[in-house]
Write an enzyme that holds these catalytic residues in place. Sequence first.
Site, PDB file in Angstrom:
ATOM      1  N   GLY A   1       0.684  -1.150  -0.138  1.00 31.82           N
ATOM      2  CA  GLY A   1       0.062   0.038   0.086  1.00 31.82           C
ATOM      3  C   GLY A   1       0.885   1.203  -0.073  1.00 31.82           C
ATOM      4  N   CYS A   2       0.257   2.239   0.786  1.00 29.81           N
ATOM      5  CA  CYS A   2       1.004   3.594   0.449  1.00 29.81           C
ATOM      6  C   CYS A   2       2.247   3.346   1.576  1.00 29.81           C
ATOM      7  CB  CYS A   2       0.164   4.701   1.421  1.00 29.81           C
ATOM      8  SG  CYS A   2       0.835   6.154   1.699  1.00 29.81           S
ATOM      9  N   PHE A   3       3.507   3.919   0.810  1.00 32.89           N
ATOM     10  CA  PHE A   3       4.695   3.620   1.325  1.00 32.89           C
ATOM     11  C   PHE A   3       5.284   4.638   2.496  1.00 32.89           C
ATOM     12  CE2 PHE A   3       6.638   5.868  -2.649  1.00 32.89           C
ATOM     13  CZ  PHE A   3       5.940   7.238  -2.337  1.00 32.89           C
ATOM     14  N   TRP A   4       4.000   5.730   2.656  1.00 28.83           N
ATOM     15  CA  TRP A   4       4.415   6.387   4.004  1.00 28.83           C
ATOM     16  C   TRP A   4       4.155   5.455   5.238  1.00 28.83           C
ATOM     17  CZ3 TRP A   4       0.128  10.538   2.657  1.00 28.83           C
ATOM     18  CH2 TRP A   4       0.771  11.355   1.581  1.00 28.83           C
TER      19      TRP A   4
ATOM     20  N   TYR B   1      -4.483  11.810   6.592  1.00 27.29           N
ATOM     21  CA  TYR B   1      -4.514  10.314   6.165  1.00 27.29           C
ATOM     22  C   TYR B   1      -3.316   9.696   7.030  1.00 27.29           C
ATOM     23  CZ  TYR B   1      -3.082   6.493   2.914  1.00 27.29           C
ATOM     24  OH  TYR B   1      -2.904   5.269   2.503  1.00 27.29           O
TER      25      TYR B   1
END
Length: 237
Positions: A59-62, A205
């Site tokens: 998913g989102c790398f953050w 987010y």
Amino acid sequence: MRNRPFSRFSLLVAAAGALAAAAFALAPLKAAEDAVVIPPPASDVPAADGIQTVVLSGGCFWGVQGVFQHTAGVVSAVSGYSGGSKANAQYELVSTGTTGHAESVQVKYDPQKISYGKILQIFFSVAHDPTQLNRQGPDSGTQYRSAIFTTSDAQKKVADAYIVQLDGAKVYPKPIVTKVGSLEAFYPAESYHQDYLTLHPSQPYIAYNDLPKIENLKKLFAANYQEKPTLVRSVSN
């Protein structure tokens, strides 16, 4: 990229972000994806001298980066792109879902301090939901797929066996969809994506989707948790 509730794309727009921040301030913090208690892998890569590398996509790398920056024994966790070519390893292009890339995190770790198997256990348990196909939480598209890009035959063998083990134990309500393959290339993401969780903890987010992952890491893997994250800017300076 599709505009959807709590998506990263919409929340990067300043006006929308400001409105969302106000709404989140009034709502209780809640993980979009719950952590799952899972057993460690039955087999592991033998500890070796020297720093080892694996690239993980979930998913989102953050959030994935944030989890491993708070993992003791990890010497660096860098957000970037894997699975496509260097020419299109750019956020605006990767976000279209047409480049073949997955948002990824290059994890370098000291096998004398943390094993490859423990890295995988954390990845499957708290960093993402490995049963979601081409999506993760509010984000959808092949760029958000679950994948492990290995750097040795031993890493691939352990990852493949672990997936079979977890599916056999039925620790998830659905089969694991994580793809395992050899790493061909990793391209670091733009500087504004690095250390994003640490630098923007109140971004809606992050607050909704990613900070709960850090709390789950601290709760479920207390022995592997470190309060001070290992940041990209600290390693590169």
